[in-house]
Design a protein around this motif. Structure first.
Motif, short mmCIF file in Angstrom:
data_model
loop_
_atom_site.label_atom_id
_atom_site.label_comp_id
_atom_site.label_asym_id
_atom_site.label_seq_id
_atom_site.Cartn_x
_atom_site.Cartn_y
_atom_site.Cartn_z
N VAL A 70 -12.85 -35.88 -32.74
CA VAL A 70 -13.76 -36.17 -33.85
C VAL A 70 -14.54 -34.93 -34.25
N LEU A 71 -15.03 -34.18 -33.29
CA LEU A 71 -15.78 -32.96 -33.59
C LEU A 71 -14.92 -31.94 -34.30
N PHE A 72 -13.66 -31.82 -33.88
CA PHE A 72 -12.76 -30.88 -34.56
C PHE A 72 -12.52 -31.31 -36.00
N ALA A 73 -12.37 -32.62 -36.21
CA ALA A 73 -12.14 -33.13 -37.56
C ALA A 73 -13.34 -32.88 -38.46
N LEU A 74 -14.54 -32.89 -37.92
CA LEU A 74 -15.76 -32.67 -38.71
C LEU A 74 -16.04 -31.19 -38.96
N ALA A 75 -15.46 -30.32 -38.14
CA ALA A 75 -15.78 -28.88 -38.22
C ALA A 75 -14.97 -28.19 -39.32
N ASP A 76 -15.48 -27.05 -39.73
CA ASP A 76 -14.78 -26.20 -40.69
C ASP A 76 -14.17 -25.05 -39.90
N ALA A 77 -12.88 -25.18 -39.54
CA ALA A 77 -12.19 -24.16 -38.75
C ALA A 77 -10.91 -23.77 -39.47
N SER A 78 -11.06 -23.19 -40.63
CA SER A 78 -9.90 -22.90 -41.49
C SER A 78 -9.22 -21.58 -41.14
N THR A 79 -9.87 -20.74 -40.35
CA THR A 79 -9.27 -19.46 -39.97
C THR A 79 -8.57 -19.61 -38.62
N GLU A 80 -7.28 -19.35 -38.60
CA GLU A 80 -6.51 -19.54 -37.35
C GLU A 80 -6.89 -18.47 -36.33
N ARG A 81 -7.22 -18.90 -35.15
CA ARG A 81 -7.53 -17.99 -34.04
C ARG A 81 -6.70 -18.44 -32.84
N LEU A 82 -5.82 -17.56 -32.38
CA LEU A 82 -4.91 -17.92 -31.30
C LEU A 82 -5.42 -17.49 -29.92
N ARG A 83 -6.31 -16.51 -29.87
CA ARG A 83 -6.75 -15.98 -28.58
C ARG A 83 -8.26 -16.10 -28.36
#
Length: 391
Positions: free
Chosen positions: A113-126
């Motif tokens: 749920v927290l991930f769905a609410l967050a704005d994480a549009s920039t991919e970070r793999l590490r």
């Protein structure tokens, strides 16, 4: 980095497969589930896997809640494993398992749920943990998965330390390996993650702790914990099979002498038959052959051999075994020559046929090996029974 993580995952997975023998046993099942979940966490956390998951779903950083959810499930599986390992009344064990599953199930839901609410549009793999350390909802998600894992690890170490003072042997060794792995997880993985995240909160950059130090420490910690869980359950079985393989080979001189007399049913010819199964079949076949040779036993041969063994300096059981080996060799020779058995068979019974286990048979085989007598192979007038070839 991905290949190192995949190597750790492979090692964990193989240890789980080796242990997976009786899936209906709650302890075995929970052990295998914990180990396989640990391997899955490593596979999910590898940058190559994260990139593939993100591309497959079309959602940037979707691999993060997947990995954190798997890590949370792994933490829960460790607690369930400890509950089953410690044992107790069935209802109490069942109640504690359900409570653990409910608590960590809610934690997984909260992470998603927290991930769905967050704005994480920039991919970070590490460096996702530190890159999004100050992002609303992502910040809470990161802190939540770390706290859930810390709670499970601390609880596991606490229980293991207390339990280690009450047990001995391999179980105690396994518990201390778990404690060592848990301590390494707390200090090498969790503490470095906390430090790097808090540093971001304070405006500093300690990302290297999270990206370079934490992953290998987590791999080593998981391997130590898995070894601690597997060792007390797997090592006794491996030791038994190793001893079985040794006895199987040491019985070769005796088996070579009597194999053509045995009428025991043929064993399975599968190459994966375990040493214990092969040893059991050889033991049964030898006993069958000794029974068939009993009418050929010559007491005079045995008594003369016994006196000769005493003169040679052998005493007690060693002299008896040497005499029995001589009598058995003579009986096999008579059978191979198709001579008629004695009208009044000997009432003597080999000591190896009156005790359990393979110890006395091995001693008889050693006596034959010290003074071998050639017997023509395949000339005994009895059905031949072949055993599977052992490389």
């Amino acid at each position: 980095m991905s290949y190192v993580v995949y190597l750790a995952a492979t090692a964990l997975f193989l240890s789980g497969v080796l242990l997976f023998r009786r899936p209906r046993n709650p302890l075995t099942l929970s052990t295998c589930v914990a180990i396989i979940l640990g391997a899955t966490v490593f596979v999910c956390s590898a940058p190559l896997t994260l990139a593939a998951v993100n591309d497959l779903t079309g959602i940037p950083n979707f691999g993060a809640p997947l990995t954190y959810g798997m890590l949370t499930a792994y933490s829960c599986s460790l607690l369930i494993l400890l509950i089953n390992w410690r044992g107790g009344p069935r209802e109490r064990v069942r109640r504690m398992v359900l409570r653990s599953m409910a608590a960590y199930g809610l934690l997984v839901v909260a992470i998603v749920v927290l991930f769905a609410l967050a704005d994480a549009s920039t991919e970070r793999l590490r460096d996702l943990d530190t890159y999004y350390a100050n992002t609303p909802y992502m910040r809470e998600m990161i802190l939540l998965y770390l706290l859930g894992h810390t709670a499970a690890t601390v609880a596991m170490c606490t229980v293991c330390v207390k339990w280690a003072s009450e047990v001995t042997g391999l179980l105690r060794t396994g518990l201390w390996l778990i404690v060592l792995g848990g301590a390494l997880d707390v200090t090498g993985f969790q503490l470095t993650k906390y430090t790097a995240v808090v540093a971001r909160w304070c405006g500093h950059d300690l990302d290297a702790l999270s990206t370079s130090v934490a992953p290998p420490m987590a791999s080593l910690a998981a391997l130590l914990c898995s070894a601690g869980f597997v060792l007390p359950r797997l090592l006794p079985s491996l030791s038994a099979h190793w001893r079985g393989l040794g006895d199987y080979r040491r019985l070769t001189p005796l088996w070579s002498l009597v194999r053509y007399v045995s009428t025991a049913p043929k064993p399975p010819t599968s190459w994966w038959d375990l040493p214990q199964a092969r040893l059991q079949w050889r033991e049964v076949s030898i006993h069958d052959a000794l029974l068939a040779l009993a009418p050929y036993f010559d007491d005079q041969v045995r008594e003369r051999a016994h006196q000769a063994a005493l003169r040679a300096g052998l005493v007690g059981g060693a002299a008896r075994v040497a005499a029995e080996a001589a009598m058995l060799t003579d009986a096999a020779r008579r059978a191979a020559a198709r001579e008629a058995p004695f009208d009044e068979p000997s009432t003597y019974r080999l000591h190896a046929t009156q005790v359990s286990g393979t110890g006395e048979l091995v001693e008889l085989a050693r006596a034959l090996h010290r003074s071998p007598t050639a017997v023509p192979a395949g000339t005994v007038n009895a059905p031949e029974s072949e055993e599977p070839h052992v490389a």
